[in-house]
Design a protein around this motif. Structure first.
Motif, PDB file in Angstrom:
ATOM      1  N   ALA A  13       0.775  -1.461   0.404  1.00 13.54           N
ATOM      2  CA  ALA A  13      -0.319  -0.173  -0.058  1.00 13.54           C
ATOM      3  C   ALA A  13       0.786   1.529   0.496  1.00 13.54           C
ATOM      4  CB  ALA A  13      -1.028  -0.185   1.127  1.00 13.54           C
ATOM      5  N   LEU A  14       2.093   1.308   0.724  1.00  9.98           N
ATOM      6  CA  LEU A  14       2.499   2.092   1.085  1.00  9.98           C
ATOM      7  C   LEU A  14       2.859   2.461  -0.810  1.00  9.98           C
ATOM      8  CD1 LEU A  14       4.901   4.422   2.487  1.00  9.98           C
ATOM      9  CD2 LEU A  14       6.447   2.854   2.564  1.00  9.98           C
ATOM     10  N   LEU A  15       3.799   1.815  -1.644  1.00 10.25           N
ATOM     11  CA  LEU A  15       4.598   1.817  -2.593  1.00 10.25           C
ATOM     12  C   LEU A  15       3.760   2.411  -3.356  1.00 10.25           C
ATOM     13  CD1 LEU A  15       6.621  -1.806  -2.853  1.00 10.25           C
ATOM     14  CD2 LEU A  15       7.168   0.826  -2.585  1.00 10.25           C
ATOM     15  N   GLU A  16       2.384   1.330  -3.445  1.00 10.39           N
ATOM     16  CA  GLU A  16       1.317   2.533  -3.858  1.00 10.39           C
ATOM     17  C   GLU A  16       1.037   4.267  -4.143  1.00 10.39           C
ATOM     18  OE1 GLU A  16      -2.055  -0.403  -3.726  1.00 10.39           O
ATOM     19  OE2 GLU A  16      -1.576  -2.087  -4.876  1.00 10.39           O
ATOM     20  N   THR A  58       3.108   5.830  -2.542  1.00  8.38           N
ATOM     21  CA  THR A  58       4.497   6.406  -3.089  1.00  8.38           C
ATOM     22  C   THR A  58       4.024   7.088  -4.888  1.00  8.38           C
ATOM     23  OG1 THR A  58       5.507   4.803  -2.907  1.00  8.38           O
ATOM     24  CG2 THR A  58       5.267   6.300  -0.749  1.00  8.38           C
ATOM     25  N   GLN A  59       3.915   5.935  -5.605  1.00  9.93           N
ATOM     26  CA  GLN A  59       3.668   6.277  -6.687  1.00  9.93           C
ATOM     27  C   GLN A  59       2.866   6.821  -7.673  1.00  9.93           C
ATOM     28  OE1 GLN A  59       2.384   2.654  -9.015  1.00  9.93           O
ATOM     29  NE2 GLN A  59       4.308   2.117 -10.394  1.00  9.93           N
ATOM     30  N   TYR A  60       2.012   6.915  -6.705  1.00 10.89           N
ATOM     31  CA  TYR A  60       0.905   7.676  -7.417  1.00 10.89           C
ATOM     32  C   TYR A  60       1.372   9.411  -6.818  1.00 10.89           C
ATOM     33  CZ  TYR A  60      -3.803  10.855  -6.855  1.00 10.89           C
ATOM     34  OH  TYR A  60      -4.255  11.838  -7.415  1.00 10.89           O
ATOM     35  N   GLU A  61       2.005   9.377  -5.646  1.00  9.55           N
ATOM     36  CA  GLU A  61       2.277  10.812  -5.258  1.00  9.55           C
ATOM     37  C   GLU A  61       3.616  11.270  -6.520  1.00  9.55           C
ATOM     38  OE1 GLU A  61       3.966  11.101  -1.695  1.00  9.55           O
ATOM     39  OE2 GLU A  61       1.857  10.522  -0.667  1.00  9.55           O
ATOM     40  N   ALA A  62       4.694  10.007  -6.544  1.00 10.05           N
ATOM     41  CA  ALA A  62       5.621  10.894  -7.414  1.00 10.05           C
ATOM     42  C   ALA A  62       4.949  11.045  -9.031  1.00 10.05           C
ATOM     43  CB  ALA A  62       6.381   9.732  -7.998  1.00 10.05           C
ATOM     44  N   GLU A  63       3.870  10.492  -9.755  1.00 14.27           N
ATOM     45  CA  GLU A  63       3.074  10.673 -10.546  1.00 14.27           C
ATOM     46  C   GLU A  63       2.862  12.429 -10.519  1.00 14.27           C
ATOM     47  OE1 GLU A  63       0.028   8.366 -11.587  1.00 14.27           O
ATOM     48  OE2 GLU A  63       1.635   5.741 -11.950  1.00 14.27           O
ATOM     49  N   GLN A  64       2.061  12.767  -9.617  1.00 14.49           N
ATOM     50  CA  GLN A  64       1.514  14.288  -9.374  1.00 14.49           C
ATOM     51  C   GLN A  64       2.102  14.942  -9.494  1.00 14.49           C
ATOM     52  OE1 GLN A  64      -1.422  14.755  -9.486  1.00 14.49           O
ATOM     53  NE2 GLN A  64      -2.028  12.147  -9.154  1.00 14.49           N
ATOM     54  N   MET A  65       3.841  14.683  -9.087  1.00 19.54           N
ATOM     55  CA  MET A  65       4.580  15.058  -9.571  1.00 19.54           C
ATOM     56  C   MET A  65       5.308  15.256 -10.562  1.00 19.54           C
ATOM     57  SD  MET A  65       6.304  14.270  -5.332  1.00 19.54           S
ATOM     58  CE  MET A  65       7.642  16.277  -6.019  1.00 19.54           C
ATOM     59  N   LEU A 117      11.075   2.747   5.058  1.00 19.27           N
ATOM     60  CA  LEU A 117      10.837   2.085   3.599  1.00 19.27           C
ATOM     61  C   LEU A 117      10.254   4.072   3.378  1.00 19.27           C
ATOM     62  CD1 LEU A 117      11.759   1.065   1.118  1.00 19.27           C
ATOM     63  CD2 LEU A 117       9.100   0.041   1.604  1.00 19.27           C
ATOM     64  N   GLU A 118       9.238   4.162   4.379  1.00 20.39           N
ATOM     65  CA  GLU A 118       8.258   5.646   3.416  1.00 20.39           C
ATOM     66  C   GLU A 118       9.516   6.713   3.390  1.00 20.39           C
ATOM     67  OE1 GLU A 118       4.791   8.417   4.260  1.00 20.39           O
ATOM     68  OE2 GLU A 118       5.611   6.447   5.886  1.00 20.39           O
TER      69      GLU A 118
END
Length: 474
Positions: A333-336, A338-345, A370-371
């Motif tokens: 869930a954490l990786l999903e 952060t992946q979404y947050e990276a796409e927003q950036m 990891l976060e």
């Protein structure tokens, strides 16, 4: 009944069992020759009674004969007939078919043949080995058992009777041992090995308990184990010292937690008064850059105190709240997110399939670890963040790398220290407090893992984490 004192010393127990084993082996080796039928030995009573009965039958059969030569010829003829029967049909001859030999008082064999037979040579050998004619003996010659002397009266004269019989039994285990020294050595080892294995097992159990306790401490589980104080005195003392050490560590952690709580209380009180005084000053004098800067730094100082308390609290509680967690349950869930947050950036974050393995850990602390690494890579990476997880020999190899400006080689170890910020990028104005990687490093170390920073092939920073995994169920 008198009881032997209990041996509690490790060395005393080792020596006691060693000497007992050596004594047992020595007794077995010394007693084996007494069971060798090829040595002169006493005749068993049942067999001796059969020989006496055979002697009496001979005396009755030749009671009217006055010629010893005739008697000897008859007995020799019986011996030849027995040998002829052996060659013709061995099944017709039984172990009870005796061969008889007569000797005079001086031990001379009365024989009509000029050349002695193998049986007669065996009789001569037995005569020389008999020390007391009143004590009949027996001895095995190859496959031929010879017994005597037994007093007998024939032709009005006293003689001695020797009785031979074919030894139809297979060679005994003892005879095989005597004929093959290697087998004797092997039998000795078979006798002593179970005792030595039991000794090794008994001595290794306290050491294994101590090893398991040390591994638990290495994982951050500071539990007192009463079973360590069992066994020999040396291991009891070591176990008691180990438990005392664990108790002292727990006390030290409790005191640290209490000290930090007291410090936080003492620091927050003047900070609260300082913020109140600053608010009053702003109300009386109005807004000014100086008062605004005081309020900003006050908030920053309070935030740093809270972060320090959170870090300390996680360090203290991590060894108490351990549970088995699948890697996917921890980090998917954490990786999903952060992946979404990276796409927003407008950045690309990719990761491989999370291995189907489990980790004994403090879940919140490991997720935070990891976060911190991933968000650090997202913040400082330019366009690309790569996350890779591989399992090698029950250890997880996790790498997080980005294509940012990276960290100078001489500062890569220092970035895991609290409040350390790389001057080129990680300063106070970036929004960080210098505690994220410190929390991560502390969490990894408490879980018996390792973490290091290196240059990424993408050009930025590469963080490599190694963690021990639970054994996979077979």
């Amino acid at each position: 009944m008198m009881r032997l004192p209990k041996i509690t010393s490790l060395y005393g127990r080792i020596f006691a069992i060693f000497w007992f084993t050596m004594f047992l082996v020595l007794m077995v080796v010394l007693s084996l020759p007494h069971f060798d039928p090829r040595k002169v030995s006493d005749i068993p009573d049942p067999y001796y009674q059969r020989l006496i009965q055979a002697r009496d039958n001979i005396q009755r059969h030749f009671a009217d004969q006055s010629s010893i030569e005739f008697i000897v010829s008859q007995l020799s003829s019986n011996l030849r007939n027995n040998e002829h029967d052996d060659h013709r049909n061995s099944d017709k001859r039984r172990d009870s078919s005796f061969d008889f030999f007569i000797t005079d008082a001086d031990g001379n064999i009365l024989s009509l043949q000029g050349r002695p037979t193998p049986e007669e040579r065996a009789v001569r050998n037995l005569v020389t080995n008999i020390e007391n004619v009143n004590n009949p003996q027996q001895k095995l010659y190859g496959r031929y058992m010879l017994s005597g002397p037994i007093p007998i009266r024939l032709a009005q004269t006293d003689y001695y009777l020797y009785v031979g019989v074919k030894w139809s039994r297979p060679p005994s285990f003892l005879i095989q041992l005597f004929d093959h020294p290697f087998q004797l050595l092997l039998a000795t080892m078979l006798i002593s090995t179970p005792l030595l294995l039991w000794l090794a097992w008994a001595l290794s159990q306290p050491a294994r308990r101590l090893e398991r306790a040390a591994k638990r401490v290495a994982r951050g589980e500071f539990d007192i184990d009463p079973s360590l104080e069992k066994g020999t005195s040396e291991f009891r003392q070591a176990g008691a010292s180990f438990n005392q050490m664990v108790k002292a560590v727990n006390q030290m952690i409790s005191r640290q937690q209490r000290l930090l709580s007291d410090i936080s209380h003492e620091l927050r009180s003047p900070l609260t008064r300082l913020r109140m005084a600053n608010s009053l000053a702003q109300r009386k004098q109005g807004q000014s850059p100086e008062l605004t800067r005081i309020d900003t730094e006050t908030q920053r100082l309070e935030s740093m105190i809270n972060n320090l308390l959170d870090l300390s609290r996680m360090q203290i509680d991590s060894h108490m709240n351990r549970e088995r967690q699948p890697l996917a349950s921890l980090w998917e869930a954490l990786l999903e997110d952060t992946q979404y947050e990276a796409e927003q950036m407008e950045k690309s974050l990719t990761y491989n399939t999370i291995p189907d393995r489990a980790l004994l850990c403090h879940p919140q602390l490991m997720m935070s670890a990891l976060e911190n690494i991933v968000r650090n890579a997202i913040y400082y990476g330019k366009t690309t963040i790569l996350i890779n997880m591989q399992v090698d020999s029950n250890r997880l190899m996790l790498t997080v790398e980005d294509d940012g400006d990276g960290v100078p080689k001489e500062e890569r170890e220092a970035i895991f220290r609290p409040f350390y910020r790389v001057s080129t990028a990680r300063d106070a104005h970036s929004g960080g407090r210098g505690l994220g990687l410190a929390i991560t490093e502390n969490a990894i170390r408490q879980h018996n893992g390792s973490i290091e920073a290196s240059q990424s092939d993408l050009g930025g920073l590469k963080v490599t984490v190694e963690l021990p995994l639970e054994q996979k169920d077979k």
